[in-house]
Design a protein around this motif. Structure first.
Motif, PDB file in Angstrom:
ATOM      1  N   LEU B 243       0.834  -1.206   0.000  1.00  0.00           N
ATOM      2  CA  LEU B 243       0.000   0.000   0.000  1.00  0.00           C
ATOM      3  C   LEU B 243       0.864   1.250   0.000  1.00  0.00           C
ATOM      4  O   LEU B 243       0.635   2.183  -0.773  1.00  0.00           O
ATOM      5  CB  LEU B 243      -0.910  -0.024   1.223  1.00  0.00           C
ATOM      6  N   LEU B 244       1.885   1.250   0.861  1.00  0.00           N
ATOM      7  CA  LEU B 244       2.760   2.425   0.936  1.00  0.00           C
ATOM      8  C   LEU B 244       3.503   2.634  -0.381  1.00  0.00           C
ATOM      9  O   LEU B 244       3.668   3.757  -0.839  1.00  0.00           O
ATOM     10  CB  LEU B 244       3.758   2.272   2.086  1.00  0.00           C
ATOM     11  N   ILE B 247       1.292   4.247  -2.784  1.00  0.00           N
ATOM     12  CA  ILE B 247       1.149   5.657  -2.448  1.00  0.00           C
ATOM     13  C   ILE B 247       2.354   6.434  -2.966  1.00  0.00           C
ATOM     14  O   ILE B 247       2.221   7.469  -3.619  1.00  0.00           O
ATOM     15  CB  ILE B 247       1.002   5.815  -0.923  1.00  0.00           C
ATOM     16  N   ILE B 251       2.245   9.340  -5.739  1.00  0.00           N
ATOM     17  CA  ILE B 251       2.616  10.714  -5.388  1.00  0.00           C
ATOM     18  C   ILE B 251       3.813  11.153  -6.219  1.00  0.00           C
ATOM     19  O   ILE B 251       3.896  12.288  -6.685  1.00  0.00           O
ATOM     20  CB  ILE B 251       2.961  10.809  -3.886  1.00  0.00           C
ATOM     21  N   ILE B 267       7.027  10.458   2.322  1.00  0.00           N
ATOM     22  CA  ILE B 267       6.010   9.627   2.972  1.00  0.00           C
ATOM     23  C   ILE B 267       6.608   8.898   4.174  1.00  0.00           C
ATOM     24  O   ILE B 267       6.010   8.849   5.243  1.00  0.00           O
ATOM     25  CB  ILE B 267       5.454   8.582   1.978  1.00  0.00           C
ATOM     26  N   ASP B 271       5.395   9.503   7.813  1.00  0.00           N
ATOM     27  CA  ASP B 271       4.798   8.360   8.482  1.00  0.00           C
ATOM     28  C   ASP B 271       5.455   8.158   9.840  1.00  0.00           C
ATOM     29  O   ASP B 271       4.788   7.982  10.852  1.00  0.00           O
ATOM     30  CB  ASP B 271       4.964   7.105   7.619  1.00  0.00           C
ATOM     31  N   LYS B 284      -3.147   7.198   8.804  1.00  0.00           N
ATOM     32  CA  LYS B 284      -3.284   6.352   7.613  1.00  0.00           C
ATOM     33  C   LYS B 284      -4.518   6.736   6.805  1.00  0.00           C
ATOM     34  O   LYS B 284      -4.487   6.756   5.573  1.00  0.00           O
ATOM     35  CB  LYS B 284      -3.363   4.883   8.019  1.00  0.00           C
ATOM     36  N   ALA B 287      -3.719   9.866   4.963  1.00  0.00           N
ATOM     37  CA  ALA B 287      -2.750   9.618   3.888  1.00  0.00           C
ATOM     38  C   ALA B 287      -3.413   8.929   2.706  1.00  0.00           C
ATOM     39  O   ALA B 287      -3.203   9.294   1.544  1.00  0.00           O
ATOM     40  CB  ALA B 287      -1.598   8.776   4.421  1.00  0.00           C
ATOM     41  N   THR B 288      -4.257   7.921   3.007  1.00  0.00           N
ATOM     42  CA  THR B 288      -4.910   7.182   1.924  1.00  0.00           C
ATOM     43  C   THR B 288      -5.835   8.091   1.126  1.00  0.00           C
ATOM     44  O   THR B 288      -5.840   8.069  -0.106  1.00  0.00           O
ATOM     45  CB  THR B 288      -5.747   6.021   2.495  1.00  0.00           C
ATOM     46  N   VAL B 291      -3.874  10.413  -1.082  1.00  0.00           N
ATOM     47  CA  VAL B 291      -3.380   9.766  -2.292  1.00  0.00           C
ATOM     48  C   VAL B 291      -4.489   9.606  -3.326  1.00  0.00           C
ATOM     49  O   VAL B 291      -4.298   9.883  -4.519  1.00  0.00           O
ATOM     50  CB  VAL B 291      -2.780   8.393  -1.952  1.00  0.00           C
TER      51      VAL B 291
ATOM     52  N   MET C 118      -8.086   2.670  -2.698  1.00  0.00           N
ATOM     53  CA  MET C 118      -7.712   3.620  -1.643  1.00  0.00           C
ATOM     54  C   MET C 118      -8.940   4.059  -0.841  1.00  0.00           C
ATOM     55  O   MET C 118      -8.890   4.156   0.378  1.00  0.00           O
ATOM     56  CB  MET C 118      -7.048   4.859  -2.252  1.00  0.00           C
ATOM     57  N   GLN C 121      -9.904   1.311   1.397  1.00  0.00           N
ATOM     58  CA  GLN C 121      -8.947   1.199   2.492  1.00  0.00           C
ATOM     59  C   GLN C 121      -9.242   2.276   3.547  1.00  0.00           C
ATOM     60  O   GLN C 121      -9.235   1.994   4.746  1.00  0.00           O
ATOM     61  CB  GLN C 121      -7.521   1.346   1.933  1.00  0.00           C
TER      62      GLN C 121
END
Lengths: 243, 308, 314
Positions: B243-244, B247, B251, B267, B271, B284, B287-288, B291, C118, C121
């Motif tokens: 996932l990261l 992202i 980005i 990030i 984080d 999180k 952040a999600t 994104v 996303m 999530q």
């Protein structure tokens, strides 16, 4: 003859990055006629008609359809006003049947009852001699038949203005003849704007010719006038009439 | 507790996260940039790297450094081979069709993860770090005696964590040299530009794709080997890196390599810093969503240039 | 018989056969079937978007969870009766799908998949964040006493099965109707060639949004029904895995075929049911199925059936 303009552009321009594809085009399209748009490769013809029907956003300038400024309308709304467009690179619904392709076009353009759709589809297919292929999946058609199907989809829209981008490319000689007869039969009710490389088709069908060169409108007139035009000859006819 | 020392600690922890993330995301970015493939199984290659590192260290025994160095060589290599095989067996056969590739790599994700569960088991297993001195973090204050340096009690980082940062920089530099200065890099870039043209010039595009896919997975595995002494190997550990990495790659601008590094640092650091000071779940969530919004409103990424 | 009549009989026949199966199958299997029917509704919602419109979402668990928590929280904290709670679930799914559709549809292809992933999530994390109310991963139980609609006890095998079947039948007929309508044909047109659809005058953006919303609400109705019939709501149902399940079911059964989702859900349910008896790594089966399907049968079971024998399958 009182000539009515169905479509008009004012100062229509398009640049891609730094490249000027169309420059300041003032263009008028007379209702009911077949107008051919010609010009050497890369002259900006496809870009120009793309801006007319909204597929390509113009950098500047305006488009008027039946006197109404449609410059701000998205493509699908312009189409709903009665413009049909066939792509230079064949664009159909490959996974659907031939009849399905035409049905999609009919359903959007004309308010028909479900039970009448079948007959309407058949009528359009008969017009272009595709009746016996109605149930075939479109992607299995030959290239020439796919081009004809695309023309049929345009017909099914029953448009006021029909824009055809190199429709005869890839057609056999007899199919080209049929095509010429077809658009001539449409003219009068339907205004036709034809991008065409085949000068034979242009001379046989067009009432009026516009020449685009390096993104600018070079000349306009009847086929005879264009034939006589010196600058057109040097830019275009002189090099490719025989080719 | 004072704010300053904590910020330093958080930044260092963030830098460790960023270092590993940069490598993992770089793997994803290379695969996307050159092959236009979205590899959903990328996190599992990361996990495999950690698990294989444990196997190697476990089998060799002896001094932790021996096992670690062996793992650093073998784990990425093995993972690269597995990935290249998967490319040959699955992705090449479906001709990298975008939808089917996504579905296929989701399948790979579960296969790798579940086979690991069956063989390695559900436990989390540690790999010992080759060296692990505690380094206290210094701080200063202006007290009665003027400027003074002191070591706040309990705030420390390990030498190994600093090593992770250095190692990641070294590996990424090596990758940069490989991509820009060598013939292999040239071939990869040519394939990225225009695979048809590359084929016409005699580049074995299929083999290049398999290498690239292997290289991408190997990078993730290498990141995992670096992190496993501080994180432990577990069969579900691939989820967060995936996932990261997504992202970061988004980005940074899809497929842009410098963008990927910058975004990873951004990030990873945030984080690390945010999760020291705020609820990690809320961080999180934000952040999600951020994104997702970047993709919606700036699909070329924050740093990418719009393709014409 | 015309194709339309054939397809009418097919849909009616399937529902009747399912109703009869309750009286024939042993209780264990009819219990499973109730669960499968609810999940098949979820898959049908997914199929409308993926199979017919050609939009691959990796975030449908968000809609399922919206229905589930809309109902669950309404019953848990506001003492809604089941009918009102179902409506609450549907409204939440509607709102969520409008928001997601409005934003996510600005992207296409891979970006659309990632954006939906996303959002889902973020939804999952939100459920965890409000763990005080949602009980996070642990979830909460909806009391048996509350799960009564009039005289019908939704916790009895029969009440549960026929409620599930009712929902399934409604959604099944809705899908069958949509697919045959001009709207359904337009969705297929978008799947086949979006630019062409625009140049025929279709408002592609609007049609896609409608598809997302119908698909989302249908998935939400499955989530609400699941919580109501099986008495449990938990964050597991909002995880990525639950976004991937409907994709798997639809691919296995046949994308873009009305009966595909049902067939796929039945097969996958029993595959996982049997394999989880043997190994805890039962998702391996799902993974293998996905890879093999992509490689050898991208059309799925019903899709292959249509291609080879029954070209009229809607």
């Amino acid at each position: 003859m009182a000539s009515v303009m169905i479509l008009e552009t004012k100062g229509l321009s398009k640049s891609f990055g730094g490249l000027q594809a169309n420059t300041d085009i003032d263009f008028k399209l007379q209702e009911g006629l077949i107008t051919a748009l010609i010009g050497p490769n890369g002259a900006g013809k496809t870009t120009f008609v793309g801006m007319l029907c909204g597929r390509i956003p113009a950098t500047s300038g305006q488009v008027f359809f039946n006197g109404e400024n449609i410059s701000a309308l998205p493509a699908h709304q312009r189409i709903r006003l009665g413009i049909a467009y066939t792509f230079q690179i064949t664009s159909i619904f490959p996974g659907l049947s031939v009849a399905g392709n035409v049905e999609l076009s009919l359903r959007r353009a004309q308010k028909l009852k479900t039970k009448d759709i079948g007959a309407a589809v058949q009528k359009v297919l008969a017009q272009v001699n595709l009746s016996d292929r109605a149930d075939q999946v479109a992607k299995d058609l030959s290239y020439g038949h796919q081009r004809i199907l695309e023309i049929a989809m345009g017909l099914a829209q029953d448009p006021k203005l029909f824009i055809l981008d190199e429709p005869t490319q890839g057609l056999s000689e007899s199919e080209v003849e049929e095509f010429i007869a077809l658009i001539k039969s449409l003219a009068g009710d339907t205004t036709i704007l034809l991008i065409e490389h085949n000068m034979d088709v242009v001379m046989k069908s067009a009432d009026h010719i516009a020449v685009l060169n390096f993104g600018e409108l070079l000349a306009e007139g009847t086929p005879a006038e264009i034939r006589e035009n010196k600058s057109v000859q040097s830019a275009y006819l002189g090099t490719s009439e025989d080719a | 507790m004072e704010f300053g020392p904590h910020l330093i600690l958080a930044s260092l922890e963030g830098a460790v996260i960023a270092a590993v993330l940069a490598m993992t995301a770089m793997g994803l970015s290379i695969v996307f940039g050159i092959m236009r493939v979205v590899n959903v199984a990328h996190g599992e290659f990361f996990m495999l790297g950690a698990v294989i590192a444990w196997w190697v260290a476990h089998l060799l025994g002896g001094h932790p450094a021996v096992g670690f160095i062996a793992a650093l060589v073998f784990a990425p290599l093995l993972v690269a081979i597995i990935a290249a095989t998967a490319d040959r067996l699955v992705l090449q056969r479906i001709d990298y069709d975008p939808d089917r590739t996504i579905v296929g790599t989701i399948g790979l994700l579960y296969i790798i993860q579940q086979v690991t569960l069956m063989t390695f088991g559900p436990e989390a297993r540690p790999v010992e770090a080759p060296f692990n001195q505690r380094l206290a973090i210094p701080w200063f204050e202006f007290g009665e005696n003027g400027f003074e340096i002191y070591w706040p009690w309990g705030l420390s980082i390990t030498s190994y964590k600093l090593f992770i940062i250095v190692a990641a920089i070294a590996i990424l530099t090596a990758l940069w040299v490989l991509m820009t200065k060598t013939k292999i890099g040239l071939i990869m870039r040519a394939t990225q530009q225009d695979s048809e043209m590359a084929r016409a010039f005699g580049v074995p595009v299929k083999r290049v794709y398999a290498w690239v896919f292997g290289l991408g997975a190997g990078l993730a595995a290498m990141g995992a080997v670096l992190v496993v002494p501080v994180q432990q190997a577990h069969y579900l550990m691939g989820h967060d890196p995936l996932l990261l990495s997504f992202i970061v790659v988004i980005i940074g601008g899809l497929g842009s390599l410098p963008g990927t590094v910058i975004a990873a640092v951004l990030i990873g650091m945030s984080d690390g810093i945010i999760s020291v000071f705020f609820s990690p779940t809320l961080a999180k969530i934000l952040a999600t969503l951020l994104v997702a919004m970047v993709l919606v409103f700036r699909p070329q990424g924050l740093m990418g240039k719009l393709r014409s | 018989m015309t194709d339309i009549q054939r397809s009418n009989w097919l849909h009616i026949g399937v529902v009747i056969a399912l109703a009869c199966s309750f009286f024939i199958l042993p209780e264990y299997h009819s219990g499973n079937l109730a669960r499968i029917l609810v999940l098949a509704v979820y898959a049908m919602g997914y199929n409308l978007l993926f199979g017919y419109t050609g939009l691959l979402s990796l975030g449908h668990a968000l809609f399922f969870a919206a229905g589930m928590y809309g109902l669950g929280l309404a019953m848990q904290f506001f003492d809604f009766n089941p009918i009102a709670a179902v409506i609450a679930g549907l409204i939440l799914a509607l709102v969520v799908s409008i928001c997601v559709g409005f934003l996510a549809l600005r992207t296409t292809g891979v970006a659309f998949m990632i954006v939906t992933l996303m959002f889902a999530q973020a939804g999952y994390l939100t459920i965890l964040y409000f763990g005080e109310y949602t009980r996070g991963d642990e979830g909460f139980v909806i009391q048996q006493a509350d799960r009564m609609v009039g005289m019908i006890d939704l916790t009895s095998p029969m009440g549960r099965f026929f409620t599930a079947l009712l929902l399934f039948a409604i959604c099944f007929f809705i899908i069958a109707y949509i697919v045959r309508s001009g709207f359904g044909l337009a969705l297929v047109a978008i799947r086949e060639n979006e630019e062409r659809a625009t140049m025929l005058g279709y408002d592609v953006m609007r049609l896609k949004l409608q598809a997302v919303v119908i698909s989302g609400v249908m998935s939400g109705s499955a989530g609400a029904a699941y919580a109501l019939l099986f008495g449990y709501a938990g964050a597991t149902f909002a995880t990525v895995q639950y976004s991937i399940f409907p994709l798997l079911w639809v691919l296995l059964g046949g994308a873009g075929v009305t009966i595909g989702p049902l067939i796929g859900t039945i097969f996958m349910f029993y595959l996982i049911d049997y394999s989880s008896a043997i190994t805890p790594a039962y998702m391996l089966i799902a993974g293998l199925a996905l890879v093999l399907l992509t490689l050898f049968a991208p059309q799925g079971l019903a899709g292959e059936l249509r291609r080879r024998f029954l070209p009229w399958l809607p």
